[in-house]
Write a protein that holds these residues in place. Sequence first.
Motif, short mmCIF file in Angstrom:
data_model
loop_
_atom_site.label_atom_id
_atom_site.label_comp_id
_atom_site.label_asym_id
_atom_site.label_seq_id
_atom_site.Cartn_x
_atom_site.Cartn_y
_atom_site.Cartn_z
N GLU A 196 -67.79 -7.22 64.46
CA GLU A 196 -67.01 -8.07 63.57
C GLU A 196 -67.25 -9.55 63.85
O GLU A 196 -66.50 -10.41 63.38
CB GLU A 196 -65.53 -7.72 63.70
CG GLU A 196 -65.21 -6.29 63.29
CD GLU A 196 -63.78 -5.87 63.58
OE1 GLU A 196 -63.30 -4.91 62.95
OE2 GLU A 196 -63.13 -6.51 64.43
N CYS B 269 -75.82 -1.65 60.22
CA CYS B 269 -74.87 -2.77 60.33
C CYS B 269 -75.36 -3.86 59.39
O CYS B 269 -76.55 -4.19 59.38
CB CYS B 269 -74.80 -3.30 61.75
SG CYS B 269 -73.69 -4.72 61.92
N THR C 10 -66.64 -6.23 51.65
CA THR C 10 -66.72 -5.91 53.07
C THR C 10 -65.34 -5.74 53.67
O THR C 10 -64.33 -5.68 52.97
CB THR C 10 -67.54 -6.99 53.80
OG1 THR C 10 -67.83 -6.56 55.13
CG2 THR C 10 -66.80 -8.33 53.83
N VAL D 8 -62.75 -2.74 61.10
CA VAL D 8 -63.65 -1.59 61.06
C VAL D 8 -63.01 -0.35 61.68
O VAL D 8 -63.12 0.75 61.15
CB VAL D 8 -64.98 -1.92 61.79
CG1 VAL D 8 -65.85 -0.68 61.90
CG2 VAL D 8 -65.72 -3.03 61.06
N CYS E 92 -70.56 -3.02 54.92
CA CYS E 92 -70.33 -2.51 56.26
C CYS E 92 -70.72 -1.04 56.29
O CYS E 92 -70.41 -0.29 55.34
CB CYS E 92 -68.85 -2.67 56.63
SG CYS E 92 -68.42 -1.99 58.25
#
Length: 249
Positions: A47, A78, A117, A149, A183
Amino acid sequence: MTPAIKIVIITPVTMDVTFYKPQIDRLCRAGVDVTEISLTVGPASIESRVDEAMAVPGMLAAALEAERAGAHALVISCMSDPGLSALREAVAIPVVGVAQVSMATAATLAHSFGIVTVLGRLAPVLQANAAHCGYERRYVGCRAVEIPVLEVHRRAREVQEGLSRLALELVEQRGAGAVILGCGALMGCAGEIRGFLAERGLAVPVIDPVPATVAFAVALVEQGLSHSSISYPPCQVKSYEGYELGERQ
């Protein structure tokens, strides 16, 4: 019988990613075997740029091990493509990043694209990556659901609804002709977003980076292509104090 093409997805985090296995299994087909591995050392999630940097040693070790085990290509899961250039110097098999491939796909299908995202703090990273990949003028920006995430899987319905709403904003307010999931943790959300937009009369491609990049990696292997040794000179992987990377084949 021709051996199966072995694609290894490197998810550059230490979190448990086994809940993605059903989606990874769907990427397999006759003649193509797709597996996913995460790291034993590194960040729990990515992140920030600090997280990216801390992931690279573990990624290098994973890449070298995958090449030794017979992988034909590697996919970095990623959207900041951490370690992409380093891994290309370390192994001979193709290494592809989901950001680079998904942006190229979006630019092929539309004049402009945006990204949905997880966190707004990733906006500078996505902007820089779009510029690095040569799409600065075609990238119209990102929108974020503001869910970390590590909470995406647990809050899946909230994430899905938020992504659909934000994708609509990018199309209607920013003129995005295509939308990219920003993501790897959002894998599997593209179809519902595409349907949400279609219900509103918007036939807009929504790109799920991991499946798109796996398909591209397979195409590279089938054509006998890999990254350039001029652009990415092979390095001699050596001993680095405090790190166990193994050796290059």
